[in-house]
Every structure is written in structure tokens, then in C-alpha cells.
Design a protein around this motif. Structure first.
Motif, mmCIF file in Angstrom:
data_model
loop_
_atom_site.group_PDB
_atom_site.id
_atom_site.type_symbol
_atom_site.label_atom_id
_atom_site.label_comp_id
_atom_site.label_asym_id
_atom_site.label_seq_id
_atom_site.Cartn_x
_atom_site.Cartn_y
_atom_site.Cartn_z
ATOM 1 N N MET A 1 -8.400 24.073 -8.981
ATOM 2 C CA MET A 1 -9.048 25.289 -9.208
ATOM 3 C C MET A 1 -10.146 25.532 -8.208
ATOM 4 S SD MET A 1 -11.535 26.516 -12.732
ATOM 5 C CE MET A 1 -10.217 26.454 -13.630
ATOM 6 N N SER A 2 -9.912 26.663 -7.611
ATOM 7 C CA SER A 2 -10.940 27.261 -6.355
ATOM 8 C C SER A 2 -12.155 27.951 -6.727
ATOM 9 C CB SER A 2 -10.168 28.121 -5.390
ATOM 10 O OG SER A 2 -9.950 29.274 -6.110
ATOM 11 N N GLU A 3 -13.147 27.837 -5.691
ATOM 12 C CA GLU A 3 -14.365 28.200 -6.166
ATOM 13 C C GLU A 3 -14.465 29.696 -6.371
ATOM 14 O OE1 GLU A 3 -17.231 27.454 -3.143
ATOM 15 O OE2 GLU A 3 -18.894 28.631 -4.086
ATOM 16 N N SER A 4 -13.388 30.367 -5.920
ATOM 17 C CA SER A 4 -13.382 31.826 -6.152
ATOM 18 C C SER A 4 -12.930 32.163 -7.510
ATOM 19 C CB SER A 4 -12.429 32.723 -5.045
ATOM 20 O OG SER A 4 -11.261 32.036 -4.863
ATOM 21 N N ASP A 5 -12.028 31.435 -8.042
ATOM 22 C CA ASP A 5 -11.657 31.790 -9.503
ATOM 23 C C ASP A 5 -12.335 30.789 -10.417
ATOM 24 O OD1 ASP A 5 -8.351 30.126 -8.911
ATOM 25 O OD2 ASP A 5 -10.252 29.472 -9.086
ATOM 26 N N SER A 6 -13.298 30.299 -10.119
ATOM 27 C CA SER A 6 -13.951 29.378 -11.144
ATOM 28 C C SER A 6 -15.147 30.006 -11.579
ATOM 29 C CB SER A 6 -14.454 28.158 -10.510
ATOM 30 O OG SER A 6 -13.225 27.313 -10.294
ATOM 31 N N PRO A 8 -18.660 29.286 -12.916
ATOM 32 C CA PRO A 8 -19.794 28.191 -13.358
ATOM 33 C C PRO A 8 -20.201 28.293 -14.835
ATOM 34 C CG PRO A 8 -20.199 29.243 -11.196
ATOM 35 C CD PRO A 8 -19.064 30.187 -11.879
ATOM 36 N N GLU A 9 -20.466 29.411 -15.427
ATOM 37 C CA GLU A 9 -21.067 29.417 -16.677
ATOM 38 C C GLU A 9 -19.858 28.942 -17.560
ATOM 39 O OE1 GLU A 9 -23.468 30.272 -19.721
ATOM 40 O OE2 GLU A 9 -24.088 30.524 -17.322
ATOM 41 N N TRP A 10 -18.816 29.273 -17.577
ATOM 42 C CA TRP A 10 -17.649 28.567 -18.411
ATOM 43 C C TRP A 10 -17.525 27.082 -17.965
ATOM 44 C CZ3 TRP A 10 -13.884 25.217 -16.792
ATOM 45 C CH2 TRP A 10 -12.954 24.938 -17.954
ATOM 46 N N GLU A 11 -17.938 26.595 -16.825
ATOM 47 C CA GLU A 11 -17.930 25.273 -16.431
ATOM 48 C C GLU A 11 -19.051 24.444 -17.259
ATOM 49 O OE1 GLU A 11 -16.097 22.162 -14.566
ATOM 50 O OE2 GLU A 11 -15.679 24.293 -14.378
ATOM 51 N N SER A 12 -20.391 25.401 -17.664
ATOM 52 C CA SER A 12 -21.437 24.568 -18.223
ATOM 53 C C SER A 12 -20.886 24.516 -19.368
ATOM 54 C CB SER A 12 -22.374 25.525 -17.820
ATOM 55 O OG SER A 12 -23.238 25.568 -16.569
ATOM 56 N N GLU A 13 -20.753 25.536 -20.244
ATOM 57 C CA GLU A 13 -20.155 25.556 -21.537
ATOM 58 C C GLU A 13 -19.184 24.536 -21.816
ATOM 59 O OE1 GLU A 13 -18.995 29.424 -22.483
ATOM 60 O OE2 GLU A 13 -21.116 30.332 -22.445
ATOM 61 N N LEU A 135 -16.354 22.721 -7.691
ATOM 62 C CA LEU A 135 -17.116 24.022 -7.231
ATOM 63 C C LEU A 135 -17.835 23.733 -6.196
ATOM 64 C CD1 LEU A 135 -18.241 25.583 -10.420
ATOM 65 C CD2 LEU A 135 -16.248 26.364 -8.986
ATOM 66 N N ASP A 136 -18.815 22.685 -5.917
ATOM 67 C CA ASP A 136 -19.801 22.391 -4.897
ATOM 68 C C ASP A 136 -19.813 20.909 -4.306
ATOM 69 O OD1 ASP A 136 -22.477 22.986 -6.959
ATOM 70 O OD2 ASP A 136 -21.090 21.481 -7.149
ATOM 71 N N GLN A 137 -18.868 20.270 -4.719
ATOM 72 C CA GLN A 137 -18.943 18.916 -4.088
ATOM 73 C C GLN A 137 -18.891 18.836 -2.551
ATOM 74 O OE1 GLN A 137 -16.126 20.043 -5.780
ATOM 75 N NE2 GLN A 137 -14.380 19.326 -4.890
ATOM 76 N N GLY A 138 -18.401 20.039 -2.003
ATOM 77 C CA GLY A 138 -18.360 20.351 -0.191
ATOM 78 C C GLY A 138 -19.592 20.328 0.458
#
Length: 223
Positions: A1-6, A8-13, A135-138
């Protein structure tokens, strides 16, 4: 999953599932743990806001006990903890001389920061930073000596994100230590038996039959 189509709010939930009635009563508890000659006072903020990020899980205690038993040398090592929750594992690594970055999603950082301030003396090397897998490990370095995680393998949709994050963070000569409750219903075993060995040399370092907790040690293949 790329940053553009992720999202973050869904990730947290997803990482902090908030089931009806789960952690419905909000309260704070401070518990003391003894490892490697240190007394760790860990605050746990139970409630719907943090959900599963609030408690000290058994796998984290197993990993701390393993480090104590093996007398793992953290001195001068560059260390990162993923999905830290309370931060207990990373805090112990810092007290043992590591240069530690303790990470989780933004919701958990206040709890972690409070525990770091309560346990790591001034001059200790422990920083707290947000990190959403995939998302932001880079923005993090690629040369950590030790990558740590306790009970972070429990949502199948996050497995590819976690794997990609581990591949980025672990240095060429680095080592990953993951402690996990082996929950069949969450397909935890598939991550360790099918996914992780595709990119890392994997070793079962310790097995607790009574608690159903495994500790895995992973290194780069050929490293």
C-alpha cells in the motif's frame, strides 16, 4: 500500500481496534516491573481512546525477561521499538545503554513519553516518535542495530506494512527481536512462518508453552 492511497485515520483505527464494551471504563494504573536491576514504573492509561495500546502485554514482559536472561548488550547500539504501547521494552533498552527510538501511532505517544520521563534519567538516550507502518518509515534511518517489537503481529491486513517497515529499518548487520502471542484466530503464525522468512533468516529464540508466546530472532539472509 503506497502513501498516496493509504488513510492514516484508517490505519489508527485498525491498529487500535475499539470494540463495543472493550476498555469502556477509563482509569490509570501504575505498575512496577523489575528487569536487569532496574525498577520500571509504567503508567497504563486504560480506556477507549488507547484500547489495545494501553496495557503492558505479556509478550512485552517475556521479551524484557529474555533480554535479562541473555544479558543482551545494548551499549552503543542503535535501537528502535515498533508499536511500543507503553514503551516498556524500549525503556529497558535505553536503561541498558542503547540509543533508542520508541515508536507507535500518534495516539499512544503521550503515554509513552510520560513513561520515558518517569524512567529514563536525564542524559539517557530515548526519543519518542510517531511511526505508521507502510506510510512513513522512509523518514527513519535504514541502519538500526536492533529492531524490537512485542505483540505487534495481530492484524493480518497490517502484515505487509510491518514487513516492509522491518526491511527498511533493519541494518545490514542488524537483528530483529519480535515477541508474540501465537493467536491462531489472528493468523499470527502465517507472518512468522510464511512472510518473514522470505526476507530474513528466522530463528525461534524462545517458546513459552504455558503463555503461548514465541520470541523470534531475525537477521538479513547472508548477513
Amino acid at each position: 500500500m503506497s502513501e498516496s492511497d493509504s488513510d492514516p485515520e484508517w490505519e489508527s483505527e485498525s491498529v487500535f481496534p475499539l470494540e463495543d464494551g472493550l476498555f469502556a471504563d477509563s482509569y490509570t494504573e501504575v505498575t512496577q516491573f523489575h528487569f536487569c536491576g532496574h525498577v520500571l514504573s509504567i503508567k497504563q492509561s486504560f480506556g477507549a481512546r488507547l484500547g489495545v495500546a494501553a496495557p503492558v502485554w505479556d509478550a512485552a514482559l517475556s521479551l524484557c525477561s529474555y533480554f535479562e536472561k541473555k544479558n543482551l548488550d545494548f551499549r552503543g547500539k542503535k535501537v528502535i521499538e515498533l508499536g511500543a504501547g507503553t514503551g516498556i521494552v524500549g525503556i529497558l533498552a535505553a536503561l541498558q545503554g542503547g540509543d533508542v527510538t520508541i515508536t507507535d501511532l500518534p495516539l499512544a505517544l503521550e503515554q509513552i513519553q510520560g513513561n520515558v520521563q518517569a524512567n529514563v534519567p536525564v542524559g539517557g538516550r530515548a526519543q519518542v516518535r510517531p511511526l505508521a507502518w507502510g506510510l512513513d518509515q522512509g523518514v527513519f534511518p535504514e541502519d538500526y542495530d536492533l529492531v524490537l517489537g512485542a505483540d505487534i503481529v495481530y492484524l493480518e491486513q497490517t502484515f505487509p506494512l510491518l514487513l516492509g517497515t522491518l526491511r527498511h529499518l533493519c541494518g545490514p548487520n542488524g537483528t530483529i527481536y519480535l515477541a508474540s502471542k501465537m493467536r491462531e484466530e489472528h493468523r499470527t503464525g502465517s507472518f512468522f512462518h510464511d512472510m518473514l522468512p522470505q526476507h530474513f533468516q528466522l530463528e525461534l529464540a524462545q517458546r513459552d508453552e504455558e503463555e503461548n508466546i514465541n520470541i523470534y530472532r531475525a537477521t538479513h539472509r547472508g548477513g
